[in-house]
Design a protein around this motif. Structure first.
Motif, short mmCIF file in Angstrom:
data_model
loop_
_atom_site.label_atom_id
_atom_site.label_comp_id
_atom_site.label_asym_id
_atom_site.label_seq_id
_atom_site.Cartn_x
_atom_site.Cartn_y
_atom_site.Cartn_z
N ILE A 226 -3.00 2.96 0.66
CA ILE A 226 -2.27 3.74 1.66
C ILE A 226 -2.30 3.00 2.99
N CYS A 227 -1.16 2.97 3.67
CA CYS A 227 -1.09 2.34 5.00
C CYS A 227 -1.76 3.27 6.01
N PRO A 228 -2.83 2.83 6.69
CA PRO A 228 -3.58 3.75 7.55
C PRO A 228 -2.82 4.29 8.75
N TRP A 229 -1.77 3.60 9.20
CA TRP A 229 -1.03 4.09 10.36
C TRP A 229 0.28 4.80 9.96
N ASN A 230 0.56 4.88 8.65
CA ASN A 230 1.71 5.64 8.16
C ASN A 230 1.45 6.00 6.70
N LYS A 231 1.00 7.22 6.46
CA LYS A 231 0.52 7.63 5.14
C LYS A 231 1.60 7.59 4.06
N GLU A 232 2.87 7.64 4.45
CA GLU A 232 3.95 7.59 3.45
C GLU A 232 4.21 6.17 2.97
N SER A 563 -7.51 -4.01 7.27
CA SER A 563 -6.40 -3.17 7.72
C SER A 563 -6.68 -2.58 9.09
N ALA A 564 -7.96 -2.30 9.39
CA ALA A 564 -8.34 -1.82 10.72
C ALA A 564 -8.07 -2.90 11.77
N VAL A 565 -8.37 -4.15 11.43
CA VAL A 565 -8.13 -5.25 12.37
C VAL A 565 -6.63 -5.42 12.60
N ALA A 566 -5.83 -5.33 11.52
CA ALA A 566 -4.38 -5.43 11.65
C ALA A 566 -3.83 -4.31 12.52
N MET A 567 -4.36 -3.11 12.35
CA MET A 567 -3.94 -1.96 13.17
C MET A 567 -4.31 -2.20 14.63
N PHE A 568 -5.49 -2.74 14.87
CA PHE A 568 -5.96 -3.05 16.23
C PHE A 568 -5.02 -4.05 16.90
N GLY A 569 -4.64 -5.10 16.17
CA GLY A 569 -3.74 -6.10 16.73
C GLY A 569 -2.39 -5.51 17.11
N GLN A 570 -1.89 -4.58 16.29
CA GLN A 570 -0.61 -3.96 16.60
C GLN A 570 -0.70 -3.05 17.82
N LEU A 571 -1.85 -2.41 18.00
CA LEU A 571 -2.05 -1.60 19.21
C LEU A 571 -2.07 -2.48 20.45
N LEU A 572 -2.77 -3.63 20.38
CA LEU A 572 -2.84 -4.54 21.53
C LEU A 572 -1.46 -5.10 21.86
N ARG A 573 -0.63 -5.28 20.85
CA ARG A 573 0.73 -5.80 21.08
C ARG A 573 1.71 -4.67 21.38
N ASP A 574 1.26 -3.42 21.31
CA ASP A 574 2.14 -2.26 21.47
C ASP A 574 3.33 -2.39 20.52
N SER A 575 3.04 -2.61 19.25
CA SER A 575 4.05 -2.84 18.22
C SER A 575 5.00 -1.66 18.09
N ASP A 576 6.27 -1.99 17.80
CA ASP A 576 7.26 -0.95 17.53
C ASP A 576 6.93 -0.19 16.25
N PHE A 577 6.06 -0.76 15.43
CA PHE A 577 5.80 -0.18 14.11
C PHE A 577 4.34 0.28 13.96
N LYS A 578 3.71 0.58 15.07
CA LYS A 578 2.30 0.98 15.02
C LYS A 578 2.11 2.40 14.49
N GLY A 579 3.21 3.14 14.33
CA GLY A 579 3.13 4.48 13.74
C GLY A 579 2.19 5.39 14.51
N ASN A 580 1.28 6.03 13.78
CA ASN A 580 0.31 6.91 14.44
C ASN A 580 -1.04 6.23 14.61
#
Length: 617
Positions: A226-232, A563-580
């Motif tokens: 499961i993708c941790p920032w978008n459960k679907e 996956s936590a590290v990948a999520m962290f990187g997207q938050l630092l980049r303010d990714s368009d796809f960071k979901g929740n």
């Protein structure tokens, strides 16, 4: 009479010296320990260098700021760290807890835009520094200070497998972005978005992937959950593991240390840290290994001819004598380093230049394109290029990233002695010995299972689909024991709503791919194909592995942590796809994936995520 008095004084001096030495020897050794913290925040400081004053004996603080060192009563310990004022403390007891004060001097130095002579006092002095007030190395030349430079890029977006069934990229083993990000956060600020390369954050850590078997030096490991920032959505992890080679069995090395000693490298976070870093590497050289040292400033020169690893003290002495000053003729230094590496070339050995710099080339060949052309022309020589980045405020990440890629090498950022130990000692084989060249990945997605997908990171490593089979196309290298990880966020067939990456049905043509019996019956989500070349070979070899998504979230600790590290990187980049995604979710997911964190790097990541979360508020 004078002669008699002279001998009497000499005898007295000798006796006093002997007595003094006896008294010093009589003082028992004690073990001093404690915790080093940031005086402004109270947080523990990792990687602080603790040195017995007047000696080369030293240690570094752990992730929890703890240290321990054996010395004598009344000696002095020096505590130094990047961004903090050095403290010198006399040993009076066995427990010394130290609070280091942040040092803004370096930041003020980097704000300087021009250096002027002291007789130019009539000129406006805003953002200028009198040259006589600077340390001696800076007085040799005027050196404009520059801002840090990073390549800007747009993140990968969702693609439809109907129109884009293939995703092709070169691997990236670099981890410079992680150490650089850590430096920013430890200084109390979030890093610039372009300084964050998500794949380098993920690849900073090692993962427990299966070792290769058979004749291939690389193994493919796949996992989906499961993708941790978008459960679907589903998250696919593709991991590579290179074969391991014990250090004693590594081929003999022909190293050339290419060291920037220009004025921009002055200070404890630059040249002094370079010297400490390389001494760690020297400690692990074998008799059959060889090292030459080339330096460059206004010009380039050889300060140590190729020397056996058995002569460690000779190599260390040459390193210790280096001082900073002058402008930066980087191109000239690179040419000389390649020349010396070629003269001492070891067939079948590890021939490598290790460039230590802040990347501020400003004399001679300094244009980015010219430097890239120079490095690319040397690539066919069989000599690899490793770039170690140092310093802050003037750091040229953009330039070093490209040069390492063009030079068939890797790029690391050294922010403290602990990081130097990780890169040059603990990961010696993976950092400095290549087992496979031009490693490329191509993933084919099954549109019967996948509506849309996106590759997380690797923006600067994307290749055209046809490049995968083109053996003349350069790609990344992987070292002994190295792991490489890539993530795809996948939207499965059946998910409703506005699906990014999809397009309207075509009016004048239609896709028949979904009607093929083979595709309709296949449960495979994707197939991973990998190409690589053995060192000194020109023709690539190919391996592949398919992945079936069985649903659920039965994943490994490595999957959760990465996956936590990948999520962290997207938050630092303010990714368009960071979901929740949130920093709290990063910390929660990382804690579930800590596993056997012997070195403490995963715990350090959680501390950084906590700090970043507070800084973002």
């Amino acid at each position: 009479m004078k002669t008699k008095n002279y001998f009497k004084a000499l005898w007295l001096s000798i006796v006093c010296s002997l007595v003094s030495n006896i008294l010093v020897a009589a003082v028992p050794n004690i073990t001093v320990s404690g915790i080093v913290t940031d005086a402004s925040t109270g947080h523990p400081l990792a990687g602080v260098s603790i040195t017995i004053d007047g000696t080369h004996k030293a240690t570094v603080s752990s992730q929890e700021g703890k240290y321990s060192i054996t010395t004598k009563v009344n000696t002095y310990l020096r505590f130094s760290a990047i961004g903090f004022k050095t403290q010198k403390v006399q040993v009076k007891k066995t427990v010394l807890n130290i609070r280091l004060i942040p040092d803004n001097t370096i930041l003020k130095e980097e704000a300087v835009t021009e250096y002027v002579s002291c007789d130019e006092v009539a000129r406006p002095m805003a953002k200028m520094v009198c040259r006589a007030a600077l340390p001696a190395p800076y007085q040799t030349s005027y050196r404009p200070a520059h801002k840090e430079e990073y390549s800007s890029f747009s993140e990968n977006r969702f693609l439809s497998p109907d129109k884009n069934p293939l995703s092709t990229f070169s691997i990236d083993v670099d981890a410079a972005s992680y150490a650089n990000m850590r430096r920013f956060i430890n200084q109390g600020q979030l890093p610039p978005k372009d300084a964050v390369r998500v794949e380098e954050l993920v690849n900073y850590f090692s993962y427990n992937y299966s070792l290769p078997s058979g004749n291939h030096p690389v193994n493919i490991d796949t996992e989906v959950g499961i993708c941790p920032w978008n459960k679907e959505h589903r998250l696919v992890k593709i991991g590579l593991k290179a074969k391991e080679i014990p250090s004693e069995n590594l081929p003999e090395a022909n190293f050339v240390f290419l060291i920037d000693v220009s004025g921009s490298m002055y200070g404890p976070t630059r040249l002094e840290l370079v010297k400490s870093s390389l001494k760690l590497l020297v400690n692990n050289l074998r008799e059959k290994d060889r090292v030459a040292i080339v330096v460059y400033s206004g010009s380039a020169g050889e300060v140590l001819p190729s020397t056996s690893g058995s002569e460690k003290q000779k190599i260390k002495d040459a390193i210790e004598k280096l001082t900073a000053g002058g402008s930066t003729a980087g191109g000239e230094g690179i040419n000389l380093a390649y020349k010396i590496a070629s003269q001492n070339f070891i067939k079948g050995g590890n021939n490598r230049i290790i460039l230590c710099t802040d990347g501020d080339f400003n004399v001679g060949i300094s244009d980015d394109q010219a430097l890239e052309t120079l490095i690319s022309s040397k690539r066919k020589s069989g000599i690899y290029l490793t770039i170690l980045g140092y310093g802050m405020g003037n750091y040229k990440d953009k330039k070093m990233q490209v040069l390492a890629e063009k030079g068939n090498g890797n790029h690391a950022y050294i922010d403290n002695l602990q990081e130097a130990n990780k890169v040059l000692v603990n990961e010696f084989g993976s950092s400095l010995y290549t087992v496979a060249n031009d490693v490329k990945l191509q993933i084919e997605f099954n549109p019967a299972q996948v509506q849309s997908y996106r590759l997380i990171g690797y923006e600067s490593r994307m290749l055209n689909d046809e490049d995968f089979n083109d053996d003349t196309k350069d790609a990344g290298e992987i070292g002994a024991g190295h792991t490489v990880t890539a993530f795809y966020e996948v939207i499965p067939v059946g998910v409703k709503g506005n699906i990014p990456g999809t397009i309207d049905a075509l009016k004048y043509q239609s896709s028949t791919s979904l009607n093929t019996p083979q595709l309709l019956s296949s449960k495979e989500m994707l197939t991973v194909k990998l190409r690589y070349k053995m060192p000194e070979e020109k023709q690539s070899r190919r391996i592949e592995k398919s992945l079936i998504d069985k649903g659920g979230d039965n994943v490994s600790d490595d999957f959760r942590f990465a996956s936590a590290v990948a999520m962290f990187g997207q938050l630092l980049r303010d990714s368009d796809f960071k979901g929740n995604a949130s920093f709290e979710k990063v910390i929660e997911t990382a804690r579930k994936g800590l596993g056997d964190d012997r070195e403490g790097y995963r715990h350090e990541f959680i501390r950084l995520a906590e700090t970043a979360g507070n800084l973002s508020k």
